[in-house]
Enzyme design. Structure first.
Site, PDB file in Angstrom:
ATOM      1  N   SER A 227       0.869  -1.166   0.000  1.00 22.98           N
ATOM      2  CA  SER A 227       0.000   0.000   0.000  1.00 22.98           C
ATOM      3  C   SER A 227       0.910   1.221   0.000  1.00 22.98           C
ATOM      4  O   SER A 227       1.709   1.403   0.924  1.00 22.98           O
ATOM      5  CB  SER A 227      -0.873  -0.025   1.262  1.00 22.98           C
ATOM      6  OG  SER A 227      -1.889   0.945   1.181  1.00 22.98           O
ATOM      7  N   GLU A 228       0.827   2.066  -1.049  1.00 21.76           N
ATOM      8  CA  GLU A 228       1.896   3.059  -1.218  1.00 21.76           C
ATOM      9  C   GLU A 228       1.928   4.131  -0.132  1.00 21.76           C
ATOM     10  O   GLU A 228       2.903   4.850   0.000  1.00 21.76           O
ATOM     11  CB  GLU A 228       1.836   3.706  -2.609  1.00 21.76           C
ATOM     12  CG  GLU A 228       0.683   4.650  -2.834  1.00 21.76           C
ATOM     13  CD  GLU A 228      -0.254   4.120  -3.895  1.00 21.76           C
ATOM     14  OE1 GLU A 228      -0.452   2.882  -3.943  1.00 21.76           O
ATOM     15  OE2 GLU A 228      -0.791   4.928  -4.665  1.00 21.76           O
ATOM     16  N   ASN A 229       0.849   4.230   0.663  1.00 25.05           N
ATOM     17  CA  ASN A 229       0.897   5.180   1.771  1.00 25.05           C
ATOM     18  C   ASN A 229       1.759   4.684   2.930  1.00 25.05           C
ATOM     19  O   ASN A 229       2.009   5.432   3.864  1.00 25.05           O
ATOM     20  CB  ASN A 229      -0.511   5.522   2.271  1.00 25.05           C
ATOM     21  CG  ASN A 229      -1.316   4.310   2.654  1.00 25.05           C
ATOM     22  OD1 ASN A 229      -1.280   3.285   1.973  1.00 25.05           O
ATOM     23  ND2 ASN A 229      -2.050   4.390   3.748  1.00 25.05           N
TER      24      ASN A 229
ATOM     25  N   SER B 227       8.448   3.742   1.241  1.00 30.15           N
ATOM     26  CA  SER B 227       7.408   3.133   0.405  1.00 30.15           C
ATOM     27  C   SER B 227       7.710   3.340  -1.080  1.00 30.15           C
ATOM     28  O   SER B 227       7.590   2.415  -1.881  1.00 30.15           O
ATOM     29  CB  SER B 227       6.052   3.751   0.751  1.00 30.15           C
ATOM     30  OG  SER B 227       5.028   3.055   0.099  1.00 30.15           O
TER      31      SER B 227
END
Lengths: 220, 219, 219, 220
Positions: free
Chosen positions: B48-50, B90
């Site tokens: 999840s890129e967050n 990330s």
């Protein structure tokens, strides 16, 4: 070095026209109480650096809704329709920055780098006005550092030295922003004594933090 | 198929592309549905890129935690063996080629693998979020979308909206078929038996080459 | 003064430069001794470039921990309120100007604030370690060293050994005095009363300007 | 995804001439057992990337003492006299890299950046052969990424997915090295099941790790 201060004290020297970095991803991990204190104090013509602009009523979006932002650096503004409206009607100057490039530009600002090379954005509008540099036959954009007068971030826990611990996905941009501002202000859900945070598990070292507000006991 | 069925059909087909042991990033919307159709014998880790790896299902009353959201801002969980990190890490994971596959939607894709999915100038400008980094960094890029938009072509000879990335797309999966982006152009490798090759070509502005080993698309 | 006394004298004088609330990095050797002389009313946090802030005293039997060493590889402790991190963060702190003061030794310093302290070509090549980053990144740089080496000048018109950094030095503190690097040249601001200005100049290749407010150097 | 393997299995495909990154700062946090296994297996002509070369009998220094290194990137070699001797007598090609630049070059390699700009090294021998780029009137060196075939690192704890936790100052270069190698091999003092490491306090995410050796129960 006790960095804990009241919330009004924490934001009182922020001035019209200052550049602010504000943490949070769609307001997850946003320093809501600091933003409210800033709005209450009264401030305008802000340059805002924030990955998105939250929702209309949360996170850094609250500054947008009140038209306090003159210039915005963000990667995504789709969840706050007011931002898009202000951009399209020319009220706010918006620079869209790819999310990874935004994180890295902020880190470069905090970590004393003059810039970095990335393939992200090559062949897109993101190229505009940027130097292109070829290394070993690959073309990169030279992206430059971002810094701010103030960073406003949230943490789950802080000690008096300003060492921070985040929970879950709330860290996002907070860690890099802490390094890149002249003054970093933290809203911590809990403030503990030095020594109560295991030094092996500090997410943001206190050297990057200037002021800590006890968000669990906000009194001004 | 109504819109809902159509999206589920596409998501199911995309799910077959997931390889055991791989790190996968799913975009917002249709791509998110892919997680519901992972084959039993395949274990993937979702990024999840967050800021985490090990994205689990949506929260329930038992797993409620306001501190965990996905890249769409929705409350989710993290699986045992996952890890949280900041945005610079990330995107280091993403940009550094440590994500094996990303699945994204698109407004337009073209025969060179160019993709446009972040703005319609003067109208809709959501921004690129993490899409530009994902398109450049992920080892494999699948575009999952409906073949056309209100009757308009989305698979073009050349994108005319601002690009999100150049030459980044490997595969396009729609309700009509599976299309690979090759140096020679777009190659139709699977077709939904509900459509003929002519119908697929008609719904596609770019010229489609048909794989001599054309297969039936199964969801 | 024998060599030991001399070093302690210099270290004591350097310690007076430490400001309350500052982040300080001390180099290996003489600079390390500065930590023993911090005034009671001053609280500083020491940074160790191998990866932590909050460097404490050497280990005792009670505080034995093989996992904590300083930048010289010696077993040390961490104080309450300290934090460990990796080398990229450590040098982000250094390069990004988050270290207020660094104290280093030198082979040579010159009137432009250039410094050489990492190699003698063909002979001794220890390497620069973190010194180049510290010299460029720290807000203030103090060179703490004996004024001469076996009778040879170390404070020169121009360094002739390979530089560690250009124009990086702010202040030079030796057993003879305190010298500030200014745009006009080297300014002697304090002198050890055991020496005359002429003696200090004789021990210095570069021209020394004498502060009109020249003070006695006290350790 | 169980990444735990025996120690001989972990290093068996490392070949003569490969590029290795090895963690540790003066051998603090060095993967001693992996290095021993590599020596036992027999290997030569290594390109070694390691911030220092330990001592003569510890850390990556053990490879130097046995003359297995052809080319070395390091920031400091003063604690291993054999390294200096090999350098001065032309036996080993040594490139001295400032420590912060070394960490950042490795991170750039792992994080997909084409390089970065730093003032560190301007006006010194470190400039040699490097592009200089001026941004806003300041002159920087363009430093390029470093990557490796294998990274050999040590951790206090690992889970089966390869998530890592370090103790004290032993992290140093390990975290960035993990990201920058095709294959990252970890010697962990303790191996635990997935879920036993708090996901908030993982120092190196398992996505960067390929193989984990249980250093507390080395059996081959």
């Amino acid at each position: 070095m006790d960095k804990v201060v009241g919330i009004k004290e924490a934001v009182k020297d922020i001035r019209d026209g200052d550049t602010l970095m504000i943490g949070g991803f769609m307001a997850n991990g946003a320093p809501e109480k600091l933003i409210d204190a800033l709005i209450e104090q009264g401030i305008k013509d802000i340059t805002l650096i924030s990955t998105d602009t939250g929702l209309v009523t949360t996170g850094s979006g609250k500054l947008i809704s009140r038209k306090l932002v003159k210039k915005l650096y963000a990667s995504h503004i789709g969840t706050n329709k007011e931002t898009g409206r202000q951009m399209n009607e020319g009220e706010t100057d918006v620079e869209l920055v790819p999310q990874g490039t935004l994180a890295e530009r902020i880190r470069a600002g905090g970590y004393g780098l003059g810039g970095f090379l990335t393939e992200t954005g090559v062949g897109t509008l993101v190229e505009e006005g940027k130097q292109k540099i070829t290394v070993d036959g690959v073309e990169y954009l030279l992206e430059t550092p971002l810094t701010a007068d103030y960073a406003l971030i949230h943490a789950a826990k802080a000690d008096r030295n300003g060492n921070l611990v985040y929970e879950g996905s709330t860290n996002n941009f907070s860690n890099v922003m802490a390094s890149a501002a002249k003054v970093t202000i933290v809203e911590a859900d809990e403030v503990v004594e030095n020594g109560e945070i295991n030094p092996n598990f500090v997410h943001t070292p206190g050297v990057f933090v200037n002021r800590v507000v006890d968000g669990g006991a906000v009194n001004g | 198929m109504d819109k809902h069925e159509l999206q589920e059909f596409i998501a199911k087909r995309v799910a077959k592309e997931l390889e055991d042991g791989s790190i996968v990033n799913l975009g917002i919307g249709l791509p998110t549905k892919v997680a519901n159709y992972i084959p039993d014998d395949v274990e993937v880790l979702f990024q999840s890129e967050n800021g985490f790896v090990g994205l689990g299902p949506s929260q329930t009353e038992e797993t409620y935690d306001p501190n965990i959201v996905n890249a769409g801002g929705q409350p989710v969980t993290i699986k045992p063996g996952g890890a949280f990190f900041d945005s610079s890490v990330s995107f280091g994971i993403i940009r550094g080629g440590h994500v094996d596959l990303t699945v994204l939607g698109a407004l337009q894709v073209d025969e060179k693998g160019n993709i446009a999915n972040y703005m319609i100038p003067g109208k809709l400008v959501p921004g690129m979020g993490g899409a530009m980094d994902l398109l450049n960094g992920a080892k494999k890029v699948i575009v999952a979308m409906q073949h056309t938009a209100k009757g308009n072509h989305k698979i073009l000879k050349e994108c005319n909206l601002p690009l999100t990335a150049q030459g980044a797309v490997d595969t396009i999966i729609t309700e009509m078929g599976v299309i690979k982006v090759t140096a020679e152009g777009l190659l139709l490798t699977e077709i939904n038996p509900e459509f003929t090759v002519e119908e697929v070509q008609e719904a596609t502005e770019a010229k489609l080459y048909v794989d001599k080993d054309l297969k039936k698309m199964k969801a």
